[in-house]
Design an enzyme around this catalytic site. Structure first.
Site, PDB file in Angstrom:
ATOM      1  N   GLY A 177       5.033 -38.198   4.550  1.00 45.78           N
ATOM      2  CA  GLY A 177       3.662 -37.839   4.225  1.00 45.78           C
ATOM      3  C   GLY A 177       3.577 -36.915   2.922  1.00 45.78           C
ATOM      4  O   GLY A 177       4.432 -36.624   2.248  1.00 45.78           O
ATOM      5  N   GLN A 178       2.409 -36.461   2.486  1.00 46.50           N
ATOM      6  CA  GLN A 178       2.071 -35.862   1.398  1.00 46.50           C
ATOM      7  C   GLN A 178       3.061 -34.508   1.362  1.00 46.50           C
ATOM      8  O   GLN A 178       3.551 -34.018   0.089  1.00 46.50           O
ATOM      9  CB  GLN A 178       0.562 -35.818   1.022  1.00 46.50           C
ATOM     10  CG  GLN A 178      -0.043 -34.775   1.713  1.00 46.50           C
ATOM     11  CD  GLN A 178      -1.652 -34.591   1.094  1.00 46.50           C
ATOM     12  OE1 GLN A 178      -1.579 -34.773  -0.087  1.00 46.50           O
ATOM     13  NE2 GLN A 178      -2.567 -34.352   2.000  1.00 46.50           N
ATOM     14  N   THR A 216      -3.018 -24.340   9.790  1.00 47.42           N
ATOM     15  CA  THR A 216      -4.493 -24.690   9.183  1.00 47.42           C
ATOM     16  C   THR A 216      -5.390 -23.510   9.314  1.00 47.42           C
ATOM     17  O   THR A 216      -5.476 -22.823  10.074  1.00 47.42           O
ATOM     18  CB  THR A 216      -5.089 -26.109   9.953  1.00 47.42           C
ATOM     19  OG1 THR A 216      -6.427 -26.430   9.632  1.00 47.42           O
ATOM     20  CG2 THR A 216      -5.170 -25.826  11.496  1.00 47.42           C
ATOM     21  N   TYR A 240      -8.652 -29.700  17.399  1.00 49.75           N
ATOM     22  CA  TYR A 240      -7.624 -29.758  16.338  1.00 49.75           C
ATOM     23  C   TYR A 240      -7.022 -28.066  16.228  1.00 49.75           C
ATOM     24  O   TYR A 240      -5.951 -27.719  16.160  1.00 49.75           O
ATOM     25  CB  TYR A 240      -8.043 -30.237  14.996  1.00 49.75           C
ATOM     26  CG  TYR A 240      -6.895 -30.179  14.069  1.00 49.75           C
ATOM     27  CD1 TYR A 240      -5.707 -30.609  14.126  1.00 49.75           C
ATOM     28  CD2 TYR A 240      -7.136 -29.576  12.727  1.00 49.75           C
ATOM     29  CE1 TYR A 240      -4.906 -30.549  12.832  1.00 49.75           C
ATOM     30  CE2 TYR A 240      -6.404 -29.226  11.853  1.00 49.75           C
ATOM     31  CZ  TYR A 240      -5.368 -29.880  11.826  1.00 49.75           C
ATOM     32  OH  TYR A 240      -4.117 -29.774  10.871  1.00 49.75           O
TER      33      TYR A 240
END
Length: 296
Positions: free
Chosen positions: A11-12, A110, A133
């Site tokens: 992934g990034q 997050t 989430y």
């Protein structure tokens, strides 16, 4: 024994971590789920909790980085069981394995752990997640720190930058606008943006200093998502007129999004002694690397 294990190296964030480890001369191993972007990566499904723990125990790394998770916020609303498995229970399983070995652990969270208004948020602001989430990432933070008290949790937001799969927001914008297609962006959502190279550098700096607990790790400025799109169009020489602003309420998105969000990074900057890139600098760095043929 390897210096670093990156769970989600395709992934990034994971690819940026791999490059940063290489830059520092650290040996590393990495897993992928669907796309093996580098030779030597091993396949791992983090929903298999025993396999996730076994990967850590077999490799016995000094440091474990866990950028992998399920970040499709609308999908999390439709499949909360999968969201909790990947965003809370899998990190806990990895944390238990790290605690058993004495390995350092860095997990990524997050700004969605916070509410609709009140940003930018510091590390001690009360979390009020709006959807599945954010709720599961918040539970994941608590489970990780309970299982491995020395773990480092990095909360971040809107990560972008060169990456091999070309999936992040900037790649989507370049593809749509480059093809002459319009793109609708929310005009009433504001948050931080985070250049992936800076996130990787900060991750290594913090773990090498022995930091633990919760840190915000993002860019220094809060910017609206529509404004960020306009800036990206300017930097990449695309037509900003193809970007259409819209209110979040009119977008009919499955999951609720924070509106007045973003992260304060005073604590991060004080520990690091350097400041991550703001939106324009990060976008210009990304363009320069892509122009030179870099794909992350």
């Amino acid at each position: 024994m390897t210096d670093a294990l990156i769970l989600g190296a395709s992934g990034q964030v994971g690819r940026a971590l791999a490059l940063e480890c290489g830059r520092r001369g650290l040996s590393w191993a990495g897993s992928y789920h669907e796309h093996a972007v580098d030779p030597g990566l091993f396949k791992l499904d983090l929903s298999d909790l025993d396999a996730a723990a076994a990967a850590v125990k077999d490799l016995r790394p000094a440091r474990v980085f866990l950028p992998s998770g399920w970040t499709w916020v609308d999908g999390c609303e439709d499949d909360p069981a999968r969201s909790r498995l990947l965003n809370a229970l899998a990190p806990e399983a990895v944390a238990r394995a790290c605690a058993e070995l004495g390995s350092s652990l860095v997990c990524y969270s997050t700004d969605y752990v916070f509410g609709e208004h009140g940003g930018p948020y510091g590390e001690t602001a009360p979390p009020v997640p709006l959807g599945v989430y954010g709720r599961d990432k918040l539970e994941g933070e608590a489970l990780v720190l309970a299982a491995c008290p020395g773990a480092l949790i990095l909360r971040t937001a809107v990560v972008y930058g060169p990456e091999p799969q070309g999936k992040n927001f900037i790649y989507q914008l370049r593809a749509r606008l480059g093809a002459g297609q319009s793109m609708t962006l929310p005009s009433d959502q504001a948050t931080s943006s985070t250049y992936n190279r800076d996130l990787a550098r900060a991750s290594l700096d913090l773990v090498e200093r022995g930091e633990h607990g919760i840190f915000n790790a993002a860019g220094p400025e809060v910017i609206g998502r529509y404004a960020f799109g306009l800036l990206a169009a300017e930097v990449f020489g695309l037509d900003p007129g193809l970007l259409k602003p819209a209110l979040t309420a009119d977008l009919a998105q499955r999951a609720r999004r924070p509106l007045d969000a973003g992260l304060r990074i005073d604590k991060l900057v004080a520990r690091l002694g350097w400041t991550p890139s703001g939106p324009r600098e990060g976008l210009e760095r990304m363009k320069l690397e892509l122009d030179r043929g870099g794909k992350g």
